[in-house]
Design a protein around this motif. Structure first.
Motif, PDB file in Angstrom:
ATOM      1  N   ASP A  65       0.039   4.528   3.345  1.00  0.00           N
ATOM      2  CA  ASP A  65      -0.129   4.682   1.897  1.00  0.00           C
ATOM      3  C   ASP A  65       0.426   6.025   1.394  1.00  0.00           C
ATOM      4  OD1 ASP A  65      -0.845   3.853  -0.617  1.00  0.00           O
ATOM      5  OD2 ASP A  65      -2.927   4.527  -0.458  1.00  0.00           O
ATOM      6  N   LEU A  66       1.649   6.353   1.838  1.00  0.00           N
ATOM      7  CA  LEU A  66       2.316   7.570   1.366  1.00  0.00           C
ATOM      8  C   LEU A  66       3.078   7.270   0.087  1.00  0.00           C
ATOM      9  CD1 LEU A  66       3.788   8.868   4.752  1.00  0.00           C
ATOM     10  CD2 LEU A  66       1.717   9.667   3.604  1.00  0.00           C
ATOM     11  N   THR A  67       3.177   8.258  -0.767  1.00  0.00           N
ATOM     12  CA  THR A  67       3.947   8.087  -2.006  1.00  0.00           C
ATOM     13  C   THR A  67       5.401   8.515  -1.831  1.00  0.00           C
ATOM     14  OG1 THR A  67       3.202  10.264  -2.757  1.00  0.00           O
ATOM     15  CG2 THR A  67       1.914   8.348  -3.455  1.00  0.00           C
ATOM     16  N   ASP A  68       5.657   9.464  -0.917  1.00  0.00           N
ATOM     17  CA  ASP A  68       7.032   9.874  -0.630  1.00  0.00           C
ATOM     18  C   ASP A  68       7.090  10.471   0.770  1.00  0.00           C
ATOM     19  OD1 ASP A  68       6.601  12.857  -0.770  1.00  0.00           O
ATOM     20  OD2 ASP A  68       6.033  12.315  -2.821  1.00  0.00           O
ATOM     21  N   GLU A  69       8.314  10.673   1.260  1.00  0.00           N
ATOM     22  CA  GLU A  69       8.518  11.139   2.629  1.00  0.00           C
ATOM     23  C   GLU A  69       8.055  12.573   2.835  1.00  0.00           C
ATOM     24  OE1 GLU A  69      12.559  10.530   3.713  1.00  0.00           O
ATOM     25  OE2 GLU A  69      12.417   8.329   3.731  1.00  0.00           O
TER      26      GLU A  69
ATOM     27  N   ARG B 253       0.825  -1.215   0.000  1.00  0.00           N
ATOM     28  CA  ARG B 253       0.000   0.000   0.000  1.00  0.00           C
ATOM     29  C   ARG B 253       0.857   1.263   0.000  1.00  0.00           C
ATOM     30  NH1 ARG B 253      -4.520  -0.406   4.492  1.00  0.00           N
ATOM     31  NH2 ARG B 253      -4.939   1.651   3.583  1.00  0.00           N
ATOM     32  N   GLY B 254       2.161   1.124   0.041  1.00  0.00           N
ATOM     33  CA  GLY B 254       3.026   2.299  -0.037  1.00  0.00           C
ATOM     34  C   GLY B 254       3.819   2.514   1.229  1.00  0.00           C
ATOM     35  N   LEU B 255       4.360   3.713   1.360  1.00  0.00           N
ATOM     36  CA  LEU B 255       5.218   4.067   2.477  1.00  0.00           C
ATOM     37  C   LEU B 255       4.387   4.293   3.742  1.00  0.00           C
ATOM     38  CD1 LEU B 255       8.267   4.649   2.955  1.00  0.00           C
ATOM     39  CD2 LEU B 255       7.733   7.070   2.602  1.00  0.00           C
ATOM     40  N   VAL B 256       4.937   3.875   4.882  1.00  0.00           N
ATOM     41  CA  VAL B 256       4.294   4.051   6.172  1.00  0.00           C
ATOM     42  C   VAL B 256       5.166   4.951   7.035  1.00  0.00           C
ATOM     43  CG1 VAL B 256       3.481   2.912   8.276  1.00  0.00           C
ATOM     44  CG2 VAL B 256       3.153   1.812   6.059  1.00  0.00           C
TER      45      VAL B 256
ATOM     46  N   VAL C 179       8.261  17.008  17.332  1.00  0.00           N
ATOM     47  CA  VAL C 179       7.749  15.892  16.538  1.00  0.00           C
ATOM     48  C   VAL C 179       8.904  15.063  16.004  1.00  0.00           C
ATOM     49  CG1 VAL C 179       6.325  15.198  14.573  1.00  0.00           C
ATOM     50  CG2 VAL C 179       5.745  17.254  15.867  1.00  0.00           C
ATOM     51  N   GLY C 180       8.796  13.761  16.220  1.00  0.00           N
ATOM     52  CA  GLY C 180       9.738  12.824  15.623  1.00  0.00           C
ATOM     53  C   GLY C 180       9.061  12.032  14.525  1.00  0.00           C
ATOM     54  N   VAL C 181       9.775  11.811  13.419  1.00  0.00           N
ATOM     55  CA  VAL C 181       9.214  11.103  12.270  1.00  0.00           C
ATOM     56  C   VAL C 181      10.071   9.878  11.973  1.00  0.00           C
ATOM     57  CG1 VAL C 181       8.504  11.274   9.853  1.00  0.00           C
ATOM     58  CG2 VAL C 181       8.431  13.301  11.327  1.00  0.00           C
ATOM     59  N   ALA C 182       9.413   8.744  11.750  1.00  0.00           N
ATOM     60  CA  ALA C 182      10.119   7.516  11.386  1.00  0.00           C
ATOM     61  C   ALA C 182       9.371   6.839  10.250  1.00  0.00           C
ATOM     62  CB  ALA C 182      10.236   6.586  12.586  1.00  0.00           C
ATOM     63  N   PHE C 183      10.139   6.275   9.293  1.00  0.00           N
ATOM     64  CA  PHE C 183       9.563   5.584   8.136  1.00  0.00           C
ATOM     65  C   PHE C 183       9.933   4.103   8.197  1.00  0.00           C
ATOM     66  CE2 PHE C 183      10.153   9.993   6.855  1.00  0.00           C
ATOM     67  CZ  PHE C 183       8.925  10.298   6.304  1.00  0.00           C
ATOM     68  N   ASN C 184       9.169   3.279   7.487  1.00  0.00           N
ATOM     69  CA  ASN C 184       9.430   1.834   7.450  1.00  0.00           C
ATOM     70  C   ASN C 184      10.502   1.525   6.420  1.00  0.00           C
ATOM     71  OD1 ASN C 184       7.649   2.596   5.386  1.00  0.00           O
ATOM     72  ND2 ASN C 184       6.782   0.546   5.210  1.00  0.00           N
ATOM     73  N   ASP C 185      11.718   2.017   6.660  1.00  0.00           N
ATOM     74  CA  ASP C 185      12.817   1.799   5.716  1.00  0.00           C
ATOM     75  C   ASP C 185      13.314   0.363   5.750  1.00  0.00           C
ATOM     76  OD1 ASP C 185      12.769   4.541   5.027  1.00  0.00           O
ATOM     77  OD2 ASP C 185      13.959   5.023   6.801  1.00  0.00           O
TER      78      ASP C 185
ATOM     79  N   VAL D 250      10.743  19.564  14.085  1.00  0.00           N
ATOM     80  CA  VAL D 250      10.530  18.212  13.579  1.00  0.00           C
ATOM     81  C   VAL D 250      11.879  17.597  13.273  1.00  0.00           C
ATOM     82  CG1 VAL D 250       9.478  16.796  11.776  1.00  0.00           C
ATOM     83  CG2 VAL D 250       8.294  18.840  12.599  1.00  0.00           C
ATOM     84  N   GLU D 251      12.096  16.355  13.694  1.00  0.00           N
ATOM     85  CA  GLU D 251      13.316  15.626  13.372  1.00  0.00           C
ATOM     86  C   GLU D 251      12.953  14.255  12.834  1.00  0.00           C
ATOM     87  OE1 GLU D 251      16.378  16.565  13.318  1.00  0.00           O
ATOM     88  OE2 GLU D 251      16.137  18.546  14.252  1.00  0.00           O
ATOM     89  N   GLN D 252      13.653  13.848  11.784  1.00  0.00           N
ATOM     90  CA  GLN D 252      13.440  12.518  11.207  1.00  0.00           C
ATOM     91  C   GLN D 252      14.451  11.544  11.791  1.00  0.00           C
ATOM     92  OE1 GLN D 252      13.044  12.388   6.936  1.00  0.00           O
ATOM     93  NE2 GLN D 252      13.725  10.261   6.813  1.00  0.00           N
ATOM     94  N   PHE D 253      13.994  10.346  12.059  1.00  0.00           N
ATOM     95  CA  PHE D 253      14.860   9.350  12.687  1.00  0.00           C
ATOM     96  C   PHE D 253      15.954   8.896  11.724  1.00  0.00           C
ATOM     97  CE2 PHE D 253      15.943   4.879  13.340  1.00  0.00           C
ATOM     98  CZ  PHE D 253      16.450   4.929  14.639  1.00  0.00           C
ATOM     99  N   HIS D 254      17.146   8.784  12.303  1.00  0.00           N
ATOM    100  CA  HIS D 254      18.287   8.169  11.621  1.00  0.00           C
ATOM    101  C   HIS D 254      18.897   7.160  12.577  1.00  0.00           C
ATOM    102  CE1 HIS D 254      17.995  11.026   8.340  1.00  0.00           C
ATOM    103  NE2 HIS D 254      17.983  12.016   9.226  1.00  0.00           N
TER     104      HIS D 254
END
Length: 785
Positions: free
Chosen positions: A436-440, A376-379, A471-477, A505-509
């Motif tokens: 169901d995201l198409t991009d980050e 279904r796309g990016l989570v 806000v922290g953001v994490a993707f299903n990489d 906002v910070e994205q997880f690494h």
């Protein structure tokens, strides 16, 4: 099945009519014959027949009733009158009078027309059988002999049996069951015995009528009346038992009623079973005069009425019917409440009670489903935490804090898409699942929207409140990521956002994982240090800029951990506030600082002022003022100064204001720490009992800037006008010290005079009594102390 029911009902109606017609055909000839003989009849006998008709009418009102759903099986005891007529007047006259009496008695009762015509027909036919059986059985024997009594008993038994089985048979045909299912066989013998015994009273009345004193027949009214009352009581008891059975059945089955529709259907059905031969319905309108009803009042639902009316017009309800209906309604209300409670428990199992958002369990479950369906796309997971919420909760109270959380939840729901999921993960932490995201970039757009929405002021019951959000953001990489891992990753990124200044906002690494582990290690070590009371206190002198005299000290917390080394105060104080240890730590520091202050005063031989910093969370502690009062009274040579931040002073919360005034009344002085870097306001300086103003080191380091110089000059002038003592922090060089002296600052502290030192070195400073400030007279500073 419907056709079968219609066919049975038609047959049952046909049988009722047939029995009525048969009774009329049997009775009419005898009635006509009896009427024809009436002219030749003795007047006394005529009055006996009239009295017999009246007695049949009365006794028919007190039958033995065997209840049944389709129709009651009613057995009357007025047959004793027929026996009396038969023994004293002959079969033709007896049957004619009986037919007239029973037609009047049964035809005028308040029952359905089918019941009335059936009862008329069957009673006439059974009376004919009784007369026939008796006439055949007695033959030419004396009517008052033992043989005659036996014939009466046999004829009455035939009457009872035919009446019972014909009635049960018609009901069985209508219900489509067997006769034996309609009759309680255990009570048939007892009913037959009672029926025959009562009917033999007619034989006794005939015997008494031939005696020398026929008036003695009147004595039979006592046993007859007693029997009728007893029979009526038995019938009423059975009806009451049926009511109780219906209520018990409703109460037993109520826990199984699964939804509102089933509750309504069951209530109507049970009402009709409990109050027999009625129709029931649930409606909004109360009952009409010919109906009875009970209101069903359930919280959160409109009031409805369970209304019951008789199937036959003219019948009335009594108080027992009303009581039964009210009891049944109570069962219904209980069922509704049980259902509502079950719905609420189901809701609470999946939602947060305060905000109405999904809870952590639902959030984790939906995230797991999204990760399983990766096509279904990016989570993405957004982990949001309100900055400054603890201060709001402690300074303005939990009511405002709860309202703030509810308002924040509403704004978050307005920031996300319809397919997204928002949840309260705990405290002031919120999670957002973006599926169901198409991009980050889509996730970052929503995160920025959340940042903007929550940054606007909130209108609460205590006025406007402003907070920010990290806000922290994490993707299903990583395909190996589970729901918990992804949530923890977003949580880690959120803490990084807080560490980098909050409100961002910070994205997880992956590199952040090490920082998260460091944070957890720090918090664990701090818990151990506070538990073991290993946080120490150092003392920094406060110096008179004119004379160099040591006016007093500021007590500063210091922590050296065996594994972590020296941990800066801003790090471990923030951690203590974050994990809820600040109050315990604050009490420890206050006690240690005061103990050191006593030693400093003893070494100096004079009173010593001692400043101690308080966290905003400590101010809301109800026990703080009393602890401070006890310390101030126990050793007056230590002049406590409690240093508060501007954030605490700015609060308009009555509880916080009262707490500050309570601290002042405990016998200490109050200082505003780091003045100038917060939301500085002259208003609270005038409103609150402030004694000392401590100018932040930021302005001291920038004194060469004309604007900073003018600002410090203005603050000093304002403080003097308000009779406040001014202390400047962070004095690092003689040039700054000289400028501050020229601006008429009273006191200063900083590395120029001394770093924070352990207690023994602080004693040496207080014994010396002053710091050499002569280099301030030189054109170029001579270096640090």
């Amino acid at each position: 099945m419907a056709a079968a029911r219609v066919s049975r009902a038609t047959v049952a109606v046909g049988l009722d009519v047939a029995i009525f017609v048969a009774g009329l055909l049997a009775a009419v000839p005898f009635v006509l014959l009896g009427v024809g003989r009436a002219g030749d009849m003795d007047p006394g006998r005529l009055w006996i027949d009239v009295a017999a008709i009246a007695l049949v009418y009365v006794m028919a009102r007190y039958p033995l009733t065997i209840p049944h759903e389709s129709g009651d099986i009613v057995i009357g005891f007025e047959t004793c009158v027929l026996v009396f007529l038969l023994l004293t007047g002959g079969p033709v006259e007896a049957f004619a009078v009986w037919s007239i009496a029973t037609a009047i008695a049964n035809g005028t009762q308040r029952k359905a027309w089918r019941s009335r015509i059936f009862n008329v027909g069957i009673t006439i036919l059974c009376g004919a059988l009784l007369v026939l059986v008796y006439t055949v059985a007695v033959g030419d024997a004396d009517h008052l002999s033992a043989r005659s009594l036996a014939a009466v008993m046999a004829a009455c038994a035939v009457f009872f049996s035919v009446d019972l089985f014909v009635t049960a048979g018609t009901l069985a045909i209508e219900d489509g069951c067997r006769i034996r299912d309609m009759v309680n066989w255990s009570s048939v013998a007892l009913g037959l015995a009672c029926f025959v015994s009562v009917d033999t009273l007619g034989f006794l009345a005939a015997v008494l009528s031939r005696s020398d004193q026929p008036w003695t027949m009147l004595l039979l009214l006592v046993p007859v009346g007693t029997i009728l009352v007893a029979v009526n009581s038995i019938s009423e008891t059975r009806l009451a038992q049926l009511r109780l059975t219906g209520l018990l059945e409703a109460a037993t089955h109520a826990p199984d009623w699964s939804d509102d529709d089933q509750i309504e259907r069951s209530l109507v059905l049970q009402a009709q079973r409990t109050l027999r031969h009625t129709t029931a319905e649930l409606r909004d309108e109360p009952p009409a005069p010919h109906e009875i009803g009970a209101a069903i009042e359930v919280e959160g639902r409109p009031v409805r009425h369970l209304v019951v009316q008789h199937q036959v017009s003219g019948r009335v309800f009594d108080e027992r019917d009303r009581a039964a209906l009210e009891a049944l309604t109570a069962v219904g209300v209980s069922a509704y409440n049980r259902r509502r409670l079950s719905d609420e428990m189901t809701y609470l199992a999946r939602h947060d009670a305060l905000t109405g958002l999904n809870n952590r369990a639902v959030f984790t479950d939906r995230l797991g489903q999204a990760l399983e369906n990766r096509r279904r796309g990016l989570v993405a997971v957004l982990y949001a935490d309100l900055d400054g919420f603890k201060e709001v909760n402690d300074l303005l109270g939990h009511r405002v804090g709860d309202q703030l959380l509810s308002l924040a939840a509403q704004r978050i729901m307005g920031c996300i898409r319809e397919q997204d999921t928002a949840a309260r993960l705990g405290g002031d932490e919120f999670g957002i699942l973006l599926d169901d995201l198409t991009d980050e970039s889509q996730a970052h757009v929503i995160a920025a929207r959340v940042l903007e929405c929550l940054g606007d002021p909130f209108d609460t019951i205590d006025g406007q409140v402003r907070v920010r959000v990290s806000v922290g953001v994490a993707f299903n990489d990583d395909p190996r990521d589970t729901a918990e891992i992804l949530i923890n990753s977003a949580d880690t990124a959120m803490y990084v956002a807080k560490a980098r200044g909050k409100g961002r906002v910070e994205q997880f690494h992956p590199a952040m994982r090490a920082a998260e582990l460091d944070r957890l290690e720090l918090e664990a070590a701090l818990r151990d240090a506070v538990r073991d009371d290993r946080i120490t206190v150092h003392y920094q002198p406060v110096v008179d800029l004119v004379t160099g005299a040591v006016d007093g000290f500021e007590a500063l917390a210091r922590w050296h951990d065996p594994q972590l080394g020296q941990v800066p105060p801003d790090i471990f104080i923030a951690a203590a506030e974050r994990i809820g240890l600040i109050r315990q730590l604050g009490r420890q520091i206050l006690a240690k600082a005061h103990a050191g202050g006593r030693e400093l005063a003893a070494a100096a031989g004079r009173p010593v002022s001692l400043g101690v910093n308080l966290s905003a969370l400590q101010v809301s502690d109800d026990t703080l003022a009393e602890e401070v009062r006890l310390l101030a009274e126990s050793f007056a040579e230590v002049q406590l100064i409690l240093e508060l931040t501007e954030g605490v002073m700015l609060s308009n919360d009555p509880v916080t204001v009262a707490a500050i005034e309570g601290l002042k009344s405990a016998g200490v002085r109050l200082a505003i720490d780091d003045f100038g870097v917060g939301y500085s306001s002259v208003g609270y300086l005038h409103r609150l009992p402030v004694d000392i103003l401590k100018i932040d080191k930021l302005f001291v380091s920038e004194l060469h800037d004309p604007r900073s110089h003018a600002l410090v000059e203005g603050v000093v002038s304002m403080a003097r006008a308000m009779e406040l003592t001014v202390v400047t922090e962070g004095v690092e060089d003689w040039s700054s010290a000289r400028s501050l002296r020229d601006l008429h600052c009273d006191l200063a502290q900083g590395f120029l005079f001394s770093r924070p030192v352990p207690l023994e070195q602080a004693k040496a400073l207080i014994v010396a009594g002053h710091i050499d400030v002569s280099p301030m007279s030189a054109e170029v500073g001579a270096g640090a102390f």
